[in-house]
Design a protein around this motif. Structure first.
Motif, PDB file in Angstrom:
ATOM      1  N   SER A  35      34.880  46.210  50.990  1.00  0.00           N
ATOM      2  CA  SER A  35      36.222  46.150  50.804  1.00  0.00           C
ATOM      3  C   SER A  35      35.974  46.557  49.671  1.00  0.00           C
ATOM      4  N   VAL A  36      37.563  47.522  49.263  1.00  0.00           N
ATOM      5  CA  VAL A  36      37.717  47.978  48.348  1.00  0.00           C
ATOM      6  C   VAL A  36      38.613  46.843  48.033  1.00  0.00           C
ATOM      7  N   ALA A  37      38.287  46.036  46.524  1.00  0.00           N
ATOM      8  CA  ALA A  37      38.278  44.895  45.614  1.00  0.00           C
ATOM      9  C   ALA A  37      39.704  45.371  44.686  1.00  0.00           C
ATOM     10  N   ARG A  38      40.830  44.152  44.360  1.00  0.00           N
ATOM     11  CA  ARG A  38      41.495  44.847  43.823  1.00  0.00           C
ATOM     12  C   ARG A  38      40.927  43.120  42.701  1.00  0.00           C
ATOM     13  N   THR A  39      40.219  43.822  40.876  1.00  0.00           N
ATOM     14  CA  THR A  39      39.567  42.741  40.390  1.00  0.00           C
ATOM     15  C   THR A  39      39.787  43.118  39.172  1.00  0.00           C
ATOM     16  N   ASP A 327      43.340  44.127  36.121  1.00  0.00           N
ATOM     17  CA  ASP A 327      44.089  44.738  37.301  1.00  0.00           C
ATOM     18  C   ASP A 327      43.304  46.044  38.106  1.00  0.00           C
ATOM     19  N   LEU A 329      40.974  48.564  41.061  1.00  0.00           N
ATOM     20  CA  LEU A 329      40.592  48.441  42.164  1.00  0.00           C
ATOM     21  C   LEU A 329      39.113  49.303  42.480  1.00  0.00           C
ATOM     22  N   LYS A 376      42.938  52.869  48.712  1.00  0.00           N
ATOM     23  CA  LYS A 376      43.307  51.712  48.522  1.00  0.00           C
ATOM     24  C   LYS A 376      42.944  50.820  49.045  1.00  0.00           C
ATOM     25  N   GLU A 377      43.476  49.121  48.774  1.00  0.00           N
ATOM     26  CA  GLU A 377      42.879  47.370  47.737  1.00  0.00           C
ATOM     27  C   GLU A 377      42.369  47.303  49.902  1.00  0.00           C
TER      28      GLU A 377
END
Length: 414
Positions: A35-39, A327, A329, A376-377
């Motif tokens: 999955s797309v992660a926000r980091t 921050d 994606l 998207k996240e």
């Protein structure tokens, strides 16, 4: 009846398998997902290079001479102007002494011309003028007496001859006096002889100076290939020096990372010999051309505060940081297809179907990539390790761990 029963059972088994296969096809093939992660993400380029001095110099002799003394050895640090070695100079010193003696003689002759020859020439003019005046008077008296008949014509001819000689002597004295004036030829010649002697002294001093070899800059001695008593010749390297000052790192970066490089990029370097002692560096040069044999581009990094353990030619590893986001994606690099081409894309899971979605990429870290458009996240993406293609019916299988956030390097201003 038994054959009929067997055929009935076989038909039922086929129907069961077919139904199971149909159900499985409708449900789809299980695939792993990420999955797309926000980091956070850090874009860096890693390269291996070598430490280098700002300049290396091979020290040699300009003349053929015997080495008399060598004052340094490998590893010695020298200052600009420090004597490195001396060559035999007895003949050069004798030539310098001879040139200085010739200069003294030339200056003495100039003094003699100014204090003796010039005054004597001036007095000679006075004497010649007096003699000419007397000759004029004698000629006039002889002419009068001859006209009165007291003397013969011979007496007048003698007086005329004496007058001509006095006039010639006066002209000669005046020319000689003019030549000895400050603007005259004798003064000019005397000055020229001094200039020639001074030039000869300069040549002799230069020849003598070439026999004492000094360091042109602050440096460290890398190699010494000469000993006292050996013969130094032009073109032969006697010592090799590395100039001290701004230490730099020379490295080669794969050309595919050229777009990530920019002058001023901060970097962190570590010497292989001291793996636990890293130090700061900064990219300050990118070669204008690519090495076609290796497919790399040469870069140079300045080391503003080199630690004392660094030595020329040490192998170092360098990490250049081209960008960071706290921050973003982020997806694993293995989930993005055609990432190095103009139209990267991913295989996403939408309503049980593998769908090809175009994406736009941002920063690229080690094993991860930023997604700026297209996802998207939380969106599920099928990595390239799975055999699914666009249009296949798939169903979620094991979900791989999302990309961990990249910590901001300590040498980057937070």
């Amino acid at each position: 009846m038994k054959p009929l029963v067997k055929w009935g059972m076989a038909a039922a088994l086929v129907l069961t398998v077919s139904a199971a296969a149909l159900l499985a096809s409708r449900r789809g093939t299980p695939v792993q997902l990420v999955s797309v992660a926000r980091t956070g993400i850090v874009q860096s380029v890693v390269a291996t290079g070598r430490l280098n001095a700002p300049a290396r110099m091979d020290i040699g002799a300009e003349v053929t001479a015997t080495v008399r003394e060598v004052r340094v050895r490998e590893g010695d640090r020298v200052k600009a102007g420090d004597v490195l070695l001396r060559l035999s100079d007895a003949e050069a010193r004798a030539a310098l002494q001879q040139a200085r003696a010739a200069l003294t003689e030339a200056r003495g002759r100039a003094t003699q011309q100014a204090t003796v020859a010039a005054p004597v020439a001036s007095q000679a003019v006075v004497q010649a003028e007096a003699a000419f005046t007397a000759a004029q008077r004698e000629h006039q008296r002889a002419r009068d007496l001859v006209a009165q008949g007291f003397f013969s014509q011979q007496k007048l001819d003698d007086a005329r001859r004496a007058l001509d000689m006095a006039k010639s002597a006066l002209q000669s004295a005046r020319v000689q006096a003019q030549a000895n004036q400050p603007s005259g030829i004798e003064h000019t010649l005397a000055a020229a002889r001094i200039d020639q002697a001074l030039a000869a002294v300069g040549v002799a001093e230069a020849r003598l100076a070439r026999l004492t070899i000094a360091s042109p800059v602050d440096a460290i001695v890398l190699t010494r290939s000469v000993e006292p008593g050996s013969m130094a010749q032009p073109g032969h390297v006697l010592l090799s020096l590395a100039a001290q000052g701004g230490t730099r790192i020379d490295a080669n970066v794969d050309e595919k990372n050229l777009r990530l490089l920019a002058a001023g990029m901060p970097a962190r370097a570590v010497a292989d010999a001291y793996p636990g002692q890293s130090f700061d560096a900064q990219l300050n040069y990118i070669a204008p051309a690519i090495d076609p044999q290796r497919g790399t581009v040469e870069v140079r990094l300045a080391v503003p505060n080199p630690p004392p353990f660094l030595r020329p030619d040490m192998t170092v590893s360098v990490e250049l940081v081209g960008g960071l986001k706290k921050d973003a994606l982020v997806l694993p690099s293995g989930a993005v297809r055609d990432a190095d081409r103009q139209a990267p894309w991913v295989l996403a899971l939408q309503d049980g179907v593998a769908v090809r979605l175009p994406v736009k990429l941002g920063l690229r870290g080690i094993g991860s990539v930023e997604i700026t458009e297209g996802l998207k996240e939380g969106d599920a993406v099928i990595p390239q390790t799975e055999k699914a293609v666009a249009g296949d019916r798939v169903r979620p299988g094991p979900v791989l761990a999302p990309v961990k956030g990249m910590e901001t390097p300590s040498f980057i201003s937070r």
